[in-house]
Every structure is written in structure tokens, then in C-alpha cells.
Design an enzyme around this catalytic site. Structure first.
Site, PDB file in Angstrom:
ATOM      1  N   LYS A  13     134.315  37.353  15.076  1.00 55.93           N
ATOM      2  CA  LYS A  13     135.410  37.913  15.870  1.00 55.93           C
ATOM      3  C   LYS A  13     134.921  38.186  17.284  1.00 55.93           C
ATOM      4  O   LYS A  13     134.076  39.047  17.506  1.00 55.93           O
ATOM      5  CB  LYS A  13     135.926  39.227  15.271  1.00 55.93           C
ATOM      6  CG  LYS A  13     137.241  39.651  15.945  1.00 55.93           C
ATOM      7  CD  LYS A  13     137.548  41.122  15.811  1.00 55.93           C
ATOM      8  CE  LYS A  13     136.913  41.979  16.856  1.00 55.93           C
ATOM      9  NZ  LYS A  13     137.403  41.768  18.224  1.00 55.93           N
ATOM     10  N   GLU A  57     122.841  45.396  18.047  1.00 60.05           N
ATOM     11  CA  GLU A  57     122.303  45.407  19.411  1.00 60.05           C
ATOM     12  C   GLU A  57     123.260  46.256  20.230  1.00 60.05           C
ATOM     13  O   GLU A  57     124.413  45.882  20.419  1.00 60.05           O
ATOM     14  CB  GLU A  57     122.220  43.963  19.931  1.00 60.05           C
ATOM     15  CG  GLU A  57     121.169  43.812  20.994  1.00 60.05           C
ATOM     16  CD  GLU A  57     121.718  44.082  22.353  1.00 60.05           C
ATOM     17  OE1 GLU A  57     121.866  45.280  22.704  1.00 60.05           O
ATOM     18  OE2 GLU A  57     122.004  43.110  23.063  1.00 60.05           O
ATOM     19  N   CYS A  73     123.780  44.921  28.599  1.00 62.47           N
ATOM     20  CA  CYS A  73     123.191  45.936  27.711  1.00 62.47           C
ATOM     21  C   CYS A  73     121.796  46.317  28.157  1.00 62.47           C
ATOM     22  O   CYS A  73     121.394  47.460  28.032  1.00 62.47           O
ATOM     23  CB  CYS A  73     123.196  45.431  26.272  1.00 62.47           C
ATOM     24  SG  CYS A  73     122.437  43.830  26.095  1.00 62.47           S
ATOM     25  N   GLU A 120     124.856  55.304  29.165  1.00 60.36           N
ATOM     26  CA  GLU A 120     125.114  53.964  29.688  1.00 60.36           C
ATOM     27  C   GLU A 120     126.439  53.985  30.470  1.00 60.36           C
ATOM     28  O   GLU A 120     127.447  54.468  29.965  1.00 60.36           O
ATOM     29  CB  GLU A 120     125.241  53.013  28.491  1.00 60.36           C
ATOM     30  CG  GLU A 120     125.354  51.556  28.858  1.00 60.36           C
ATOM     31  CD  GLU A 120     125.248  50.652  27.619  1.00 60.36           C
ATOM     32  OE1 GLU A 120     125.940  50.916  26.630  1.00 60.36           O
ATOM     33  OE2 GLU A 120     124.470  49.686  27.670  1.00 60.36           O
TER      34      GLU A 120
HETATM   35  P1  NAP Z   1     132.879  48.028  21.427  1.00 67.23           P
HETATM   36  O1  NAP Z   1     134.059  48.873  21.248  1.00 67.23           O
HETATM   37  O2  NAP Z   1     131.645  48.357  20.703  1.00 67.23           O
HETATM   38  O3  NAP Z   1     133.322  46.539  21.071  1.00 67.23           O
HETATM   39  C1  NAP Z   1     132.451  45.502  20.637  1.00 67.23           C
HETATM   40  C2  NAP Z   1     133.135  44.676  19.566  1.00 67.23           C
HETATM   41  O4  NAP Z   1     133.373  45.474  18.418  1.00 67.23           O
HETATM   42  C3  NAP Z   1     134.488  44.129  19.986  1.00 67.23           C
HETATM   43  O5  NAP Z   1     134.666  42.840  19.428  1.00 67.23           O
HETATM   44  C4  NAP Z   1     135.418  45.127  19.358  1.00 67.23           C
HETATM   45  O6  NAP Z   1     136.723  44.660  19.179  1.00 67.23           O
HETATM   46  C5  NAP Z   1     134.724  45.377  18.036  1.00 67.23           C
HETATM   47  N1  NAP Z   1     135.131  46.584  17.323  1.00 67.23           N
HETATM   48  C6  NAP Z   1     135.653  47.729  17.831  1.00 67.23           C
HETATM   49  N2  NAP Z   1     135.912  48.600  16.827  1.00 67.23           N
HETATM   50  C7  NAP Z   1     135.563  48.009  15.667  1.00 67.23           C
HETATM   51  C8  NAP Z   1     135.594  48.388  14.296  1.00 67.23           C
HETATM   52  N3  NAP Z   1     136.053  49.585  13.899  1.00 67.23           N
HETATM   53  N4  NAP Z   1     135.163  47.524  13.361  1.00 67.23           N
HETATM   54  C9  NAP Z   1     134.676  46.325  13.725  1.00 67.23           C
HETATM   55  N5  NAP Z   1     134.635  45.891  15.004  1.00 67.23           N
HETATM   56  C10 NAP Z   1     135.058  46.724  15.971  1.00 67.23           C
HETATM   57  O7  NAP Z   1     132.534  47.907  22.940  1.00 67.23           O
HETATM   58  P2  NAP Z   1     133.592  47.839  24.147  1.00 67.23           P
HETATM   59  O8  NAP Z   1     134.801  48.675  23.905  1.00 67.23           O
HETATM   60  O9  NAP Z   1     133.808  46.439  24.429  1.00 67.23           O
HETATM   61  O10 NAP Z   1     132.748  48.528  25.261  1.00 67.23           O
HETATM   62  C11 NAP Z   1     132.530  49.925  25.216  1.00 67.23           C
HETATM   63  C12 NAP Z   1     131.139  50.267  25.666  1.00 67.23           C
HETATM   64  O11 NAP Z   1     130.183  49.601  24.825  1.00 67.23           O
HETATM   65  C13 NAP Z   1     130.784  49.768  27.039  1.00 67.23           C
HETATM   66  O12 NAP Z   1     131.247  50.601  28.032  1.00 67.23           O
HETATM   67  C14 NAP Z   1     129.298  49.699  26.941  1.00 67.23           C
HETATM   68  O13 NAP Z   1     128.741  50.952  27.154  1.00 67.23           O
HETATM   69  C15 NAP Z   1     129.040  49.272  25.533  1.00 67.23           C
HETATM   70  N6  NAP Z   1     128.807  47.818  25.398  1.00 67.23           N
HETATM   71  C16 NAP Z   1     127.567  47.389  25.080  1.00 67.23           C
HETATM   72  C17 NAP Z   1     127.321  46.027  24.971  1.00 67.23           C
HETATM   73  C18 NAP Z   1     125.992  45.497  24.627  1.00 67.23           C
HETATM   74  O14 NAP Z   1     125.698  44.354  24.916  1.00 67.23           O
HETATM   75  N7  NAP Z   1     125.152  46.235  23.952  1.00 67.23           N
HETATM   76  C19 NAP Z   1     128.332  45.119  25.198  1.00 67.23           C
HETATM   77  C20 NAP Z   1     129.606  45.580  25.512  1.00 67.23           C
HETATM   78  C21 NAP Z   1     129.814  46.943  25.596  1.00 67.23           C
HETATM   79  P3  NAP Z   1     137.830  44.648  20.385  1.00 67.23           P
HETATM   80  O15 NAP Z   1     138.108  43.219  20.526  1.00 67.23           O
HETATM   81  O16 NAP Z   1     138.996  45.400  19.897  1.00 67.23           O
HETATM   82  O17 NAP Z   1     137.224  45.267  21.564  1.00 67.23           O
END
Ligand code: NAP
Ligand code: MG
Length: 491
Positions: free
Chosen positions: A177, A252, A286, A385
Site C-alpha cells: 500500500k 523504519e 527520515c 522530527e
Molecule cells: P504515517 O502516518 O506513518 O504514514 C506512513 C504510511 O502508513 C502511509 O502509507 C499511511 O497511509 C500508512 N498508515 C497510516 N495509518 C496506518 C494504520 N493504522 N495501519 C496501517 N498503515 C497506516 O506518516 P505520514 O502521515 O505520511 O507522515 C507523518 C510523519 O511521519 C511525518 O511528519 C514524519 O515525521 C514521519 N515520516 C517519516 C518517514 C520516514 O521515512 N521514516 C516518512 C514519512 C513520514 P496514508 O496513505 O493514509 O497516509
């Protein structure tokens, strides 16, 4: 424009027919809609992946046979590199040259894991030396089964490749996904895999929200392994779901990585790598080195040069020539980063440059590259972050202070050090509590080298041979090889 789900080798509409809008972050225009999968679609996809794994023989193919598919996918990506890079720009906002680089890396990732799949044929087992000579034993590697992969929006195609390539090389089948914000290139990857003739069910790509489609993947009993990149709170949910079913899990989760610059460093080179470490991909990285620690002998001079160069960064639509900083990925991300800057100011930090919406940009999620100084070490700007083009710069006196400041974080993804004294740089590299350490640079990433974090930055390693191990189980096969009866019950 593709807007269906790729399940079991076919493009299908979601059972319940939901959609989601795709917005260009540079213009705020709605470009198209994509399908929103629900638990029903996930169930069909997982069952297809199970069948491909359990009955259709994907894991039984030789490594060389699987490698052919992986190389065909790599070629498919490269044959449409510019077109895919353009999609990444209009979906994610990053400058075109960065997207082009990502797409080349994604193709390289498939080629690299094709090589490792081939090696699995030549080195399929390890003989175990047993003290008891009546037995022989060996360890063999086997694919875990069906992998459920969930990825973020910052490197859409590359993150998909970091999951799909090693999983397929290992002999796993996969349900992926992408992030709802950036699904377009994952759909292209599905199309390329389809053109490469990948057997049905081996790769399934479902667009949809995290709370619905993502949750359904992590909860599905038919999934054996979860692979995730994204935020800590969601990573925690994924680990909890894995714990309930004893699924294998790799995470990660980002960080707040330090960059230590000693006063013997070349200031111009330091400024270049500091900028690359935080402004590349709008700082939505990240491993971004978002805490810069500079030894006091060069602190003022370095800061002045950093501000000077940062002010010159060309901001704009990622499709425009010469742009080095595009918009942030979404309104939500933009609002969060702006709020983090405001909170830093409230906490007493000084904005050395940036911090505002750039002039002349009424539309698009643009933000000036921002340098903060005097950031209190107990404030969120220093500890959390921000995931945007915002760097905190802080002075230090001694090597000991620098190491203590660098390691004083609940994260441990990456860390960087710059010094002309190689022995000191190596000493500091050894002292960092982080999974990825750079000396005299920040951010270069290689498919061959392990990637992942200490502490709350995650569990497990991607890339290199470690990335393949993520998708493999270890099986012991022990044989009684003596002619003599065992003689316990039957004397
Ligand atoms: P996120 O909420 O962790 O989203 C990452 C992935 O997880 C997306 O595909 C998201 O779907 C999915 N997801 C969300 N809730 C889930 C659940 N309950 N069960 C399974 N999958 C789920 O990250 P974000 O909202 O994109 O970003 C929020 C913060 O995360 C950023 O501000 C940053 O601090 C951090 N981040 C870190 C990385 C990294 O490389 N480590 C990358 C991006 C963001 P959706 O399609 O609905 O979003
Ligand atoms: Mg988008």
C-alpha cells in the site's frame, strides 16, 4: 491515468468503489482520483498472494528465474524513467533532478536484488559443524511467505522498490500500500511488473488510506511479514499488530539526526553537506541531519556562510529548470512544519533565515528553507522530527560534548561527522548510537549498504544482503547419518 487496484495480475475497481483525490502540491490542483481500497479488496489481494506463494510456485522458482523478472522490471522502469520522474514531481513536489535520481535508484535496486536472487542458487545452504559426528546438519534460507508492505510519501517509487525488490528476490509474494498522497508511481510499478510478465498474485498494489486499507493489511491473518516505513506512532501500531499474530516485522521510523562539524573542517564543504543533509527533498527525509552541531572556533563563520547560501536556494515548481526546493508534499505537512517553526520561536529560538512562505507563491505548499539558532535543547524543535526544510544549528566546545549532544535523543537513525582528522572522525563515528553514520558527507545512500535505525528509529535493516534477510526464514535440516541404531528405547 491509472486509477484502479492491481490485484492478482489484473486491474480492478475496488469492491466498494471509494476514491481519493490526487493533488499537485505545487499548484494545489486536483489532477485525478485514485481508488480507495477497503478490507474486502485487501482480503482478495492477500488471498491471491497466498495462492501465488502456497500453490503457484513463486518460491519454488530458482533464484535465477526470479532474477529475470526483477531485471525486466528494472529495464521497464529505466525505459520510462523521465515519464515516471515527472509523475513523482507532480505528485510529491520534489525537483525533477531528484525524482530522476530516485527513479534510477529504484531501477538499480531491482537489478541489485536480481543479483542476490541469483546468488541464492549458488549458495543455498550452510553446513553446520556438529560435535556429535553421527549427525549432519545444514541451515537453509526460505522465503517467509506473504509480505504486507506500507510506505510513506517522501520517496514514493524508491520506498516501493526497497520493499518489493528484496521480497520478490527472496521468493515472497507481496501486498503493497503506497501513501495515499503519492500513489501514482506505485501504480506505474504495477504496470511495469505486469508488462514484465510477473505471475498473477506475486505483486499486488492497492491504493487507499492507512486507517482502512493499511489497517486491513496489518490485521490480515494471511500476511506473514509486515514491512513499514513512516512515522513512529503508526510504526508502533504496526508492531502491536505484528505482536498479536507473531508476524515478522521491520520498521523504519525516521529520526532527529545530528551532524557534528569540527573546527578543522573545510567550511565550504561543510556548508554544502549541511544543506544537502536538510534541504534535499524539502527536508522530508527520515535520515535528514536536522541537528547541526558546530565547534565554536568556526561556528559564527560557518553559520554566516550557511545563511548566505540558504538564502540563494531557488524555490519553485519541481518541473522548472534549476529549482532546488519544491513545495512540501501536502497542506497538512506544510501546516505542521509552519507550526513547528512557530513553536520553536515561542520556545526562544532565533530564525537565522527563512521561516516564511516565499514571496510570489500564493498557491502551492511552499516554505522557505529555514535555519534556527538558540534552540533550547529541551524544546520540540531540538528533540522532535520536523520533516521539513528546517535545521537547528548549535555550537559545542569539545568532542565529548558533541558526542553527548548527538546521542541525547530517543532516535538513532543517522549521524554525520566532518573533520580533517580521520582518527577523530572514526572515533566519533564509533561513538554515535545510530544505524547509519556518514563521515565528511551526509545522506548518500547505497543499495549495497545496510539501512535502518537504533532506538526508536526502527527495527531491522533494509538494503544490501540485510534487506534480503528481512524476507527469509532460517530452517535447520538435521540428518541421522550413522549406520548404528539410536538405541534409546530399542536396545
Ligand atoms: P504515517 O502516518 O506513518 O504514514 C506512513 C504510511 O502508513 C502511509 O502509507 C499511511 O497511509 C500508512 N498508515 C497510516 N495509518 C496506518 C494504520 N493504522 N495501519 C496501517 N498503515 C497506516 O506518516 P505520514 O502521515 O505520511 O507522515 C507523518 C510523519 O511521519 C511525518 O511528519 C514524519 O515525521 C514521519 N515520516 C517519516 C518517514 C520516514 O521515512 N521514516 C516518512 C514519512 C513520514 P496514508 O496513505 O493514509 O497516509
Ligand atoms: Mg500527491
Amino acid at each position: 491515468m491509472r486509477n484502479e487496484l492491481y490485484i492478482d495480475g489484473k486491474w480492478v475497481a475496488p469492491v466498494k468503489g471509494g476514491t481519493c483525490e490526487v493533488i499537485n502540491p505545487a499548484t494545489e490542483e486536483v489532477m485525478q482520483t485514485i481508488a480507495s481500497a477497503t478490507a474486502e479488496d485487501v482480503d482478495i489481494a492477500v488471498k491471491a498472494a497466498r495462492r501465488a506463494f502456497d500453490k503457484d510456485g513463486w518460491p519454488k522458482l530458482s533464484g535465477a528465474q526470479r532474477a529475470k523478472y526483477l531485471r525486466a522490471i528494472a529495464d521497464g522502469i529505466r525505459s520510462r524513467q523521465a515519464e515516471i520522474a515527472r509523475l513523482e514531481v507532480i505528485d510529491n513536489g520534489k525537483p525533477f533532478p531528484e525524482a530522476d535520481w530516485d527513479v534510477a535508484d529504484a531501477a538499480g535496486c531491482f537489478d541489485y536484488y536480481a543479483g542476490l536472487a541469483e546468488l541464492m542458487d549458488t549458495n543455498p545452504e550452510e553446513t553446520i559443524a556438529l560435535a556429535d559426528g553421527r549427525f549432519t546438519s545444514k541451515a537453509v534460507k526460505e522465503p517467509i511467505g506473504v509480505a504486507g508492505a506500507i510506505i510513506p510519501w517522501n520517496y514514493p517509487l524508491l520506498m516501493a522498490s526497497w520493499k518489493v525488490a528484496p521480497a520478490l528476490a527472496a521468493g515472497c509474494t507481496i501486498v503493497l500500500k503506497p501513501a495515499e498522497l503519492t500513489s501514482l508511481t506505485a501504480l506505474e510499478l504495477a504496470a511495469i511488473a505486469d508488462e514484465a510478465g510477473l505471475p498473477p498474485g506475486v505483486l499486488n498494489i492497492l491504493t487507499g488510506s492507512g486507517s482502512v486499507a493499511g489497517q486491513a493489511i496489518i490485521d490480515h491473518k494471511g500476511v506473514d511479514k509486515l514491512a513499514f516505513t513512516g512515522s513512529g506512532p503508526v510504526g508502533s501500531k504496526i508492531m502491536a499488530a505484528a505482536a498479536r499474530d507473531i508476524k515478522r516485522v521491520s520498521l523504519e521510523l525516521g529520526g532527529k539526526s545530528p551532524f557534528v562539524v569540527f573546527d578543522d573542517a573545510d567550511i565550504e564543504r561543510a556548508v554544502e553537506w549541511i544543506m544537502f543533509g536538510i534541504f534535499w527533498n524539502q527536508g522530508q527525509v527520515c535520515s535528514a541531519t536536522s541537528r547541526v552541531l558546530v565547534q565554536d572556533g568556526i561556528y559564527e563563520r560557518l553559520l554566516a556562510r550557511l545563511v548566505e547560501e540558504t538564502d540563494k536556494i531557488k524555490i519553485g515548481n519541481g518541473l522548472e529548470e534549476g529549482v532546488l526546493l519544491g513545495p512540501l508534499v501536502s497542506k497538512r505537512q506544510h501546516d505542521q512544519v509552519v507550526a513547528a517553526i512557530a513553536a520553536a520561536k515561542d520556545a526562544g529560538a532565533t530564525i537565522a533565515c527563512g521561516g516564511e512562505r516565499p514571496e510570489g507563491f500564493d498557491k502551492g505548499y511552499y516554505l522557505q528553507p529555514t535555519i534556527l539558532t538558540g534552540v533550547p535543547l529541551d524544546s520540540a524543535a531540538w528533540t522532535e522530527e520536523i520533516f521539513g526544510p528546517v535545521v537547528c544549528v548549535h555550537p559545542f566546545e569539545t568532542e565529548e560534548d558533541a558526542i553527548a549532544l548527538a546521542n541525547d535523543s530517543r532516535f538513532g537513525l543517522a549521524a554525520a561527522v566532518m573533520s580533517k582528522d580521520d582518527i577523530r572522525a572514526e572515533r566519533v563515528a564509533a561513538a554515535f548510537r545510530a544505524g547509519i553514520v556518514w563521515i565528511n558527507c551526509s545522506q548518500p545512500t547505497f543499495t549495497e549498504a545496510p539501512w535502518g535505525g537504533y532506538k526508536e528509529s526502527g527495527i531491522g535493516r533494509e538494503l544490501g544482503r540485510w534487506g534480503l534477510e528481512n524476507y527469509l526464514e532460517t530452517k535447520q535440516i538435521t540428518k541421522y547419518a550413522s549406520e548404528d541404531p539410536w538405541g534409546w528405547y530399542i536396545k
